[in-house]
Design a protein around this motif. Structure first.
Motif, PDB file in Angstrom:
ATOM      1  N   PHE A   1      37.312 -17.973   9.656  1.00 56.75           N
ATOM      2  CA  PHE A   1      38.493 -18.483   8.948  1.00 56.75           C
ATOM      3  C   PHE A   1      39.588 -18.879   9.947  1.00 56.75           C
ATOM      4  O   PHE A   1      40.257 -19.904   9.775  1.00 56.75           O
ATOM      5  N   ALA A   2      39.765 -18.064  10.975  1.00 52.97           N
ATOM      6  CA  ALA A   2      40.793 -18.359  11.974  1.00 52.97           C
ATOM      7  C   ALA A   2      40.497 -19.654  12.716  1.00 52.97           C
ATOM      8  O   ALA A   2      41.411 -20.349  13.181  1.00 52.97           O
ATOM      9  N   ALA A   3      39.230 -20.010  12.833  1.00 53.73           N
ATOM     10  CA  ALA A   3      38.831 -21.215  13.554  1.00 53.73           C
ATOM     11  C   ALA A   3      38.866 -22.470  12.679  1.00 53.73           C
ATOM     12  O   ALA A   3      38.591 -23.574  13.174  1.00 53.73           O
TER      13      ALA A   3
ATOM     14  N   PRO B   1      45.106 -24.456   5.008  1.00 49.66           N
ATOM     15  CA  PRO B   1      46.236 -23.566   5.297  1.00 49.66           C
ATOM     16  C   PRO B   1      46.213 -22.271   4.487  1.00 49.66           C
ATOM     17  O   PRO B   1      46.564 -21.209   5.014  1.00 49.66           O
ATOM     18  N   GLN B   2      45.819 -22.338   3.230  1.00 49.16           N
ATOM     19  CA  GLN B   2      45.847 -21.136   2.397  1.00 49.16           C
ATOM     20  C   GLN B   2      44.738 -20.153   2.797  1.00 49.16           C
ATOM     21  O   GLN B   2      44.951 -18.931   2.835  1.00 49.16           O
ATOM     22  N   THR B   3      43.577 -20.683   3.091  1.00 54.00           N
ATOM     23  CA  THR B   3      42.476 -19.813   3.517  1.00 54.00           C
ATOM     24  C   THR B   3      42.829 -19.102   4.817  1.00 54.00           C
ATOM     25  O   THR B   3      42.571 -17.905   4.977  1.00 54.00           O
ATOM     26  N   LYS B   4      43.445 -19.824   5.761  1.00 55.80           N
ATOM     27  CA  LYS B   4      43.817 -19.217   7.044  1.00 55.80           C
ATOM     28  C   LYS B   4      44.933 -18.187   6.855  1.00 55.80           C
ATOM     29  O   LYS B   4      44.905 -17.115   7.448  1.00 55.80           O
TER      30      LYS B   4
ATOM     31  N   GLU C   1      43.453 -11.121   2.755  1.00 53.95           N
ATOM     32  CA  GLU C   1      43.301 -10.846   1.328  1.00 53.95           C
ATOM     33  C   GLU C   1      41.925 -11.287   0.821  1.00 53.95           C
ATOM     34  O   GLU C   1      41.302 -10.594   0.004  1.00 53.95           O
ATOM     35  N   LEU C   2      41.464 -12.427   1.303  1.00 59.71           N
ATOM     36  CA  LEU C   2      40.167 -12.938   0.861  1.00 59.71           C
ATOM     37  C   LEU C   2      39.009 -12.040   1.276  1.00 59.71           C
ATOM     38  O   LEU C   2      37.951 -12.036   0.629  1.00 59.71           O
ATOM     39  N   THR C   3      39.182 -11.301   2.349  1.00 58.80           N
ATOM     40  CA  THR C   3      38.096 -10.452   2.862  1.00 58.80           C
ATOM     41  C   THR C   3      38.365  -8.969   2.661  1.00 58.80           C
ATOM     42  O   THR C   3      37.640  -8.137   3.206  1.00 58.80           O
TER      43      THR C   3
END
Length: 233
Positions: free
Chosen positions: A195-197, A203-206, A211-213
């Motif tokens: 995700f960081a890459a 933008p929201q996923t990063k 929270e997503l994980t």
């Protein structure tokens, strides 16, 4: 004349489990082996799934474990589908169904779903068999009957309650199947790295990768089941 496997299967659907007559056997040294019965087949099948996962369970593998030929199994079960039905029925039969309580119906239905989850998680991948389990099996019907009674006690409309049972059991099945595949999936650290890459077009996923994980144990299971139940009212 002993009933055929098909006749025993039909009887299980109508009147409960019908025992099959044991098949006496001799070992290589003429010593007696454990007779083959439906219960022995089910117990051995569960042992294979517990050790090797559901994908390893075939009629040939089961026959090898019982030191017999596949034809001997078909004297007691109709086919693999029949075996799956028996396995799921055994697990459902062990679930404790509470007396429906209008004041505690939410906790009761959550508890039943958690019991079913825990039963499936004992045997990696076994929930695959639940997707095709016959709805006329008395042990599986006992579970849906109990769940329906709990929801109706909570003043849930009959049609809503009927579809809710289907949705809840499908979610439990899928959750347990995903859990059985956990060792094939990347860990949380690896997902965070991916995700960081990501490019800035995500933008929201990063930003909300944590929270997503997030979630440990059965946090996500509890959240989803309660979300579904709260939506019924």
């Amino acid at each position: 004349m002993s009933p055929t496997p098909e006749e025993r299967r039909a009887a299980r659907h109508q009147f409960g489990t019908v025992a099959s007559p044991p098949t006496a056997r001799r070992g290589p040294s003429r010593g007696s082996k454990q007779p083959i019965t439906v219960d022995a087949i089910i117990d051995t099948a569960f042992g294979i799934v517990a050790r090797e996962g559901y994908d390893a369970l075939t009629m040939r593998r089961l026959a090898t474990a019982l030191e017999t030929g596949s034809s001997s199994l078909y004297a007691h079960v109709v086919n693999k589908e029949d075996l799956d039905e028996l396995l799921i029925g055994r697990l459902c039969a062990e679930i404790d169904l509470p007396e429906p309580d209008p004041g505690a119906w939410r906790e009761q239905i959550v508890g039943v779903c958690a019991q079913l989850r825990d039963q499936y998680l004992r045997y990696p991948g076994i929930s695959q068999a639940a997707f095709a389990a016959a709805p006329s099996n008395l042990d599986t019907l006992r579970l849906s009957e109990g769940m329906l009674a709990i929801l109706l006690a909570g003043d849930i409309a009959p049609q809503t309650a009927a579809w809710a049972i289907d949705a809840l059991t499908l979610y439990v099945n899928a959750y347990c199947l995903e859990a059985s595949l956990e060792n094939r999936r990347p860990g949380r650290d690896e997902i965070l790295r991916r995700f960081a890459a990501l490019p800035d077009t995500f933008p929201q996923t990063k930003r909300y990768a944590a929270e997503l994980t997030s979630g440990t144990g059965h946090d996500r299971f509890d959240f989803t089941v309660r979300l579904m139940i709260d939506g019924l009212v």
